[in-house]
Design an enzyme around this catalytic site. Structure first.
Site, PDB file in Angstrom:
ATOM      1  N   GLY A 215      52.043  31.636  14.095  1.00 37.67           N
ATOM      2  CA  GLY A 215      51.150  30.571  13.651  1.00 37.67           C
ATOM      3  C   GLY A 215      50.757  29.613  14.749  1.00 37.67           C
TER       4      GLY A 215
ATOM      5  N   SER B 155      53.220  37.176  17.040  1.00 37.33           N
ATOM      6  CA  SER B 155      52.326  36.175  17.614  1.00 37.33           C
ATOM      7  C   SER B 155      53.155  35.063  18.270  1.00 37.33           C
ATOM      8  CB  SER B 155      51.380  35.642  16.535  1.00 37.33           C
ATOM      9  OG  SER B 155      50.324  34.904  17.101  1.00 37.33           O
TER      10      SER B 155
END
Length: 540
Positions: free
Chosen positions: A119, A199
């Site tokens: 995120g 990520s």
């Protein structure tokens, strides 16, 4: 007789409407109870505080986990650290909660997989919105997920003892230490912990592999779509970034001590909202995210990153099995917010991050011209060439950094290093379908592999047979790696070969599984040459 059957059926139906208690567990903090999953196959213990934080410990390492009397009901997993969402600012500062999912019938002690959510270091959580446990726990592993502080609360780095930086990473370290202390009580093996993430979570895993603070906390690591060598992994000028962020709130403050005083007084809502007018993709591109940093040394304060990750991985790499992955169309997520203005900026600027050093602006501009020529030929960057721009983002932000890190580790350690390249285009590629303008593009967007590893509350569609095969294959390989350090010991229709010191080997994960060579070799060589010559190895 019919009446009795009806009563039994009604009782079974009613039981599914009421959370059934899981066995009580005694940990260092006290006794806790959880609940049994709806299908009865695993136990859930969610929302357990693994550390504490409040306004007095903002920007610092977390405080110890709280203790309690009686039985703590670990059944509420709806905790988030402060962040902006489509529904407004959500979360609370005391958000450091951990979730443990335990197979009900598997033989103990069980391997442990600890997931770090992504995120961009500003949104996300470890809850079931994305990180549902069902696929993994059926493979007889314990899944652990958790929250860590985000944005300024997690990554304000001012180079002073009041805000030394990396509070969010220190939360992650605290969670891993909690696992070491307590996971045996759930039937887990503290000597067989694999960390993995996607990520920003994948980059976190890579940073934790580089850090001396994590020695002994895990046995293996999996890095999905991230790398500590990516140009967005480290904040090279954190004081300037902190100043720019509050300037959007109307403050002109540049000195670290005054910035700390201001950040301490601002509400977490103000801190979260300061950058929300800028898309995440632009925050990354233009270096206005508060990210992990290299910390200054202060007496009595433990640092997570004492040097740049590249240097740490060079000097003293952990000799543990590693796995890296990226998707073939990562960049689709990052072209969503392109406009005529950003096209002009790209045509007139460079794509380089702060991790490169050039002797002169002319040198940087000349290299930028070569990069643009490689991707766009003589064409301008525009809507017409946007898929080429997507390729550039794919390679620069994710694909090449992951390959360079895997290559570096394969040449430095004796433990196996694996890489896979996820190209699958199916019904659970939810990021591409739900968040981009390009749902029909073939391949896998950034994050599209998530729902082949996890169940999710935001994607409740029935799984078709083709996608079920991919879920089974991917979760089998990931859990095999967590169990044995080898993703394909015997039950996958291909032998996954790790990298050697002289040869890169990739498992291509698409409609079929197949071994292959380096993806996009020309782009890999372009960026490898750039980083070999211009990589910055010091921080001011």
């Amino acid at each position: 007789m019919k009446c009795g059957k009806r009563i039994v059926l009604f009782t079974l139906f009613a039981m599914n409407l009421v959370d059934q208690p899981a066995p009580e567990v005694t940990i260092e903090q006290g006794i806790l109870s959880g609940k049994i999953s709806a299908d009865g196959s695993f136990f859930e213990y969610v929302g357990i505080p693994y550390a504490t934080t409040n306004s007095s410990t903002r920007f610092k390492a977390p405080l110890p986990a709280p203790k309690w009397k009686g039985v703590f009901k670990a059944i509420n997993g709806f905790y988030q650290c402060p962040q902006n969402t489509p529904f407004g600012v959500v979360g609370t500062e005391d958000c450091l909660k951990i979730n443990v999912y335990v197979p009900a019938l598997a033989k103990r002690p069980l391997p442990v997989m600890a997931y770090i959510h992504g995120g961009a270091f500003i949104v996300g959580d470890g809850g079931k919105t994305i990180v549902g446990p069902d696929f993994l726990v059926k493979r007889d592993v314990i899944l652990v997920s958790f929250n860590y502080r985000l944005g300024a609360l997690g990554f304000l780095c001012l180079g002073i003892k009041e805000a030394p930086g990396n509070a969010g990473l220190k939360d992650q370290v605290a969670a891993l230490r909690w696992i070491q202390k307590n996971i045996a009580a759930f039937g887990g093996d503290p000597d067989n912990v694999t960390i993995f993430g996607t990520s920003a979570g994948g980059t976190s895993v890579s940073l934790l592999v580089a850090s001396d603070a994590t020695n002994g906390l895990f046995k293996r690591a999996i890095v999905h779509s991230g790398s500590s060598l990516a140009n967005w992994a480290i904040n090279y000028d954190p004081v300037s970034v902190a100043s720019k962020i509050v300037s959007s709130l109307g403050y002109d403050v540049k000195e670290p001590e005054k910035l700390y005083e201001l950040y301490s007084k601002l509400s977490y809502r103000d801190l979260v909202l300061a950058n929300t007018h800028i898309p995440i993709t632009h925050l990354m591109r233009y270096h206005v995210l508060q990210l992990p940093c290299v910390e200054k040394t202060f007496p009595g304060i433990e640092s997570v990153l004492s040097d740049l990750p590249y240097n740490l991985l060079t000097k003293k790499p952990k000799n543990i099995p590693l796995m890296y992955s990226s998707t073939d169309r990562e960049g689709l997520f990052f072209i969503n917010e392109e406009t005529e203005e950003t096209f002009d900026q790209s045509n007139n600027g460079t794509f380089f991050g702060q991790d490169l050093f050039f002797e002169s602006k002319n040198e940087a501009n000349e290299l930028a011209r070569k990069v643009k020529e490689f991707y766009f030929g003589l064409e301008q960057i525009s809507e017409k060439t946007i898929m080429k721009l997507s390729d550039l983002y794919t390679h620069l932000y994710f694909e090449v950094p992951a390959i360079l890190e895997a290559e570096k580790m394969a040449r430095s350690i004796d433990a196996p290093v694996y890489s896979y390249y996820f190209t699958y285009h199916g019904g659970r590629n939810f990021v591409k379908v739900a968040t981009t303008k390009y749902p029909n593009e073939i391949g896998a967007c950034h994050g599209d592999d998530l729902l082949y590893t996890f169940t999710s509350w935001i994607w409740l569609f029935r799984i078709n047979e083709k996608d079920r095969i991919m879920v089974d294959r991917l979760t089998t390989m990931l859990t095999n790696f967590a169990k044995y350090g080898n993703p394909t010991p015997n039950d996958i229709p291909v032998k996954w070969v790790p990298h050697s010191k002289n040869q890169l080997n990739f498992l291509y994960v698409g409609d079929e599984l197949k071994m292959g060579s380096t993806p996009n070799p020309d782009a890999y060589q372009l960026w490898k040459d750039i980083y070999n010559k211009y990589r910055k190895t010091t921080v001011d």
